[in-house]
Design a protein around this motif. Structure first.
Motif, PDB file in Angstrom:
ATOM      1  N   ASP A  68     -12.742  22.797 -20.597  1.00  0.00           N
ATOM      2  CA  ASP A  68     -12.731  21.372 -20.926  1.00  0.00           C
ATOM      3  C   ASP A  68     -11.317  20.792 -20.804  1.00  0.00           C
ATOM      4  O   ASP A  68     -10.788  20.710 -19.710  1.00  0.00           O
ATOM      5  CB  ASP A  68     -13.324  21.137 -22.315  1.00  0.00           C
ATOM      6  N   GLU A  69     -10.691  20.409 -21.905  1.00  0.00           N
ATOM      7  CA  GLU A  69      -9.352  19.814 -21.873  1.00  0.00           C
ATOM      8  C   GLU A  69      -8.667  20.051 -23.211  1.00  0.00           C
ATOM      9  O   GLU A  69      -9.310  20.337 -24.221  1.00  0.00           O
ATOM     10  CB  GLU A  69      -9.415  18.308 -21.598  1.00  0.00           C
ATOM     11  N   ILE A  70      -7.346  19.927 -23.211  1.00  0.00           N
ATOM     12  CA  ILE A  70      -6.570  19.858 -24.448  1.00  0.00           C
ATOM     13  C   ILE A  70      -5.669  18.640 -24.302  1.00  0.00           C
ATOM     14  O   ILE A  70      -4.803  18.609 -23.422  1.00  0.00           O
ATOM     15  CB  ILE A  70      -5.740  21.130 -24.686  1.00  0.00           C
ATOM     16  N   SER A  71      -5.911  17.633 -25.111  1.00  0.00           N
ATOM     17  CA  SER A  71      -5.185  16.369 -24.995  1.00  0.00           C
ATOM     18  C   SER A  71      -5.272  15.640 -26.331  1.00  0.00           C
ATOM     19  O   SER A  71      -5.978  16.093 -27.240  1.00  0.00           O
ATOM     20  CB  SER A  71      -5.811  15.511 -23.890  1.00  0.00           C
ATOM     21  N   PRO A  72      -4.594  14.506 -26.474  1.00  0.00           N
ATOM     22  CA  PRO A  72      -4.747  13.742 -27.727  1.00  0.00           C
ATOM     23  C   PRO A  72      -6.170  13.227 -27.950  1.00  0.00           C
ATOM     24  O   PRO A  72      -6.502  12.806 -29.056  1.00  0.00           O
ATOM     25  CB  PRO A  72      -3.758  12.579 -27.550  1.00  0.00           C
ATOM     26  N   ASP A  73      -7.025  13.273 -26.919  1.00  0.00           N
ATOM     27  CA  ASP A  73      -8.440  12.949 -27.124  1.00  0.00           C
ATOM     28  C   ASP A  73      -9.123  13.997 -27.982  1.00  0.00           C
ATOM     29  O   ASP A  73     -10.112  13.710 -28.664  1.00  0.00           O
ATOM     30  CB  ASP A  73      -9.176  12.889 -25.771  1.00  0.00           C
ATOM     31  N   SER A  74      -8.626  15.240 -27.922  1.00  0.00           N
ATOM     32  CA  SER A  74      -9.321  16.347 -28.583  1.00  0.00           C
ATOM     33  C   SER A  74      -8.518  16.938 -29.747  1.00  0.00           C
ATOM     34  O   SER A  74      -8.907  17.953 -30.307  1.00  0.00           O
ATOM     35  CB  SER A  74      -9.637  17.452 -27.561  1.00  0.00           C
ATOM     36  N   CYS A  75      -7.401  16.297 -30.098  1.00  0.00           N
ATOM     37  CA  CYS A  75      -6.568  16.757 -31.216  1.00  0.00           C
ATOM     38  C   CYS A  75      -6.326  15.601 -32.186  1.00  0.00           C
ATOM     39  O   CYS A  75      -6.332  14.441 -31.782  1.00  0.00           O
ATOM     40  CB  CYS A  75      -5.187  17.216 -30.727  1.00  0.00           C
ATOM     41  N   ARG A  76      -6.074  15.937 -33.451  1.00  0.00           N
ATOM     42  CA  ARG A  76      -5.495  14.954 -34.371  1.00  0.00           C
ATOM     43  C   ARG A  76      -4.017  15.280 -34.516  1.00  0.00           C
ATOM     44  O   ARG A  76      -3.660  16.398 -34.898  1.00  0.00           O
ATOM     45  CB  ARG A  76      -6.167  14.995 -35.754  1.00  0.00           C
TER      46      ARG A  76
END
Length: 253
Positions: A196-204
Motif C-alpha cells: 500500500d503506502e506510508i504517508s501522512p494519509d496513513s499516519c497521525r
C-alpha cells in the motif's frame, strides 16, 4: 498515441494499473482526500505528488533496514512501480498514543502515551466501515493464520520503530499509523511484505513541541490546509527545500 493502460483497481486515494514488467503494478497517487468512510470528500491539489514522494522515502528506508516491501522505484511525480501482491484483507494499526477511535472507545484523552505499542486489526471493507476485528476472527475466517499474524506483528513493530525514530529526529511525534500487508511467492515459498503506502494519509503526526497536527486530521477536523501540512512533513525530512512554505511540484526530487 500511447495505448491506454489497463486499470486493475481504484481506491479512494490511489489507482493501480497493470505494470510494465511481469509481476508488477503501477501505483498512481490521486489528489482526492476522503474521511469518515468517504462521507467527506475533497480534491487537494498536490497531495498525490507529496504522498508519492513520501511513500518512496519511507519504503526505501524500510528496504535499507531489511523490512521487505512492495516498492520498486518511482516512475514520475505521481506514479511508482510496485510488486504485485495478494493483499491480506486487513488494515494493521499500530498505536503509540491514544487518538481517534481508541480515545472514543476507552475514554482516553488524545495524546495519552500507551503502556506499549498496541497492534490492532480492522477488516478491509468500505461498505462495513472497516470494522475492528480480533485475531480470533481473522484465524476463524481464514484471512490469515496464527503464523501469519505473528509475522505481521513483527513487521508492524519494526515499521513502528523505524518511523518513530525518523519522525522524532525531525521533531514529529508518531501517534499511530496503519499499513497493509501483501503475500508474495518466490517459487513455492510465501512471504509477507509491507504494501500500500506510508504517508501522512496513513499516519497521525503531531509536532513534538506544539502538538500541531501534520496529517489527514487537518482535513478531517478542518484545521487548515492539508497540502501545507504534508509539505511541512516533506520539508522536515529533507525532501523539499528548507524555505518551502507551499507545494511547488518542481521542487520535489
Amino acid at each position: 498515441m500511447a495505448p491506454r493502460r489497463k486499470k486493475i483497481y481504484e481506491g479512494k486515494a490511489k489507482v493501480l494499473y497493470e505494470g510494465t514488467e511481469p509481476g508488477t503494478l503501477v501505483q498512481y497517487f490521486k489528489d482526492d482526500a476522503t474521511a469518515f468512510n468517504a462521507q467527506k470528500k475533497a480534491v487537494i491539489e498536490g497531495k498525490g505528488v507529496l504522498n508519492n514522494r513520501l511513500s518512496e522515502f519511507f519504503m526505501n528506508g524500510l528496504t535499507n533496514i531489511g523490512v521487505p516491501n512492495h516498492f520498486i522505484r518511482r516512475i514520475n511525480m505521481r506514479e511508482q512501480l510496485i510488486r504485485q501482491v495478494e493483499i491480506v484483507p486487513l488494515e494493521v494499526i499500530v498505536r503509540n498514543f491514544a487518538a481517534g477511535s481508541l480515545s472514543k472507545r476507552l475514554g482516553l484523552e488524545e495524546g495519552t502515551a500507551l503502556p506499549r505499542p498496541i497492534v490492532e486489526y480492522s477488516f478491509k471493507n468500505d461498505e462495513l466501515g472497516d470494522p475492528m476485528v480480533s485475531e480470533e476472527y481473522i484465524i476463524a475466517f481464514g484471512w490469515a493464520t496464527q503464523q501469519d499474524l505473528d509475522d505481521i506483528v513483527s513487521l508492524a513493530l519494526r515499521v513502528n520503530d523505524f518511523l518513530s525514530g525518523v519522525f522524532f529526529g525531525v521533531g514529529i511525534k508518531l501517534i499511530d499509523f496503519k499499513i497493509e500487508i501483501g503475500r508474495v511467492w518466490d517459487n513455492d515459498f510465501m512471504r509477507l511484505i509491507v504494501a500500500d503506502e506510508i504517508s501522512p494519509d496513513s499516519c497521525r503526526l503531531w509536532d513534538l513541541k506544539t502538538g500541531q497536527k501534520l496529517d489527514k486530521d487537518v482535513f478531517r477536523r478542518d484545521l487548515g490546509n492539508l497540502t501545507d501540512a504534508y509539505t511541512e512533513v516533506a520539508r522536515r525530512l529533507g525532501l523539499m527545500p528548507a524555505n518551502t512554505t507551499s507545494l511547488k511540484p518542481t521542487a520535489i526530487n
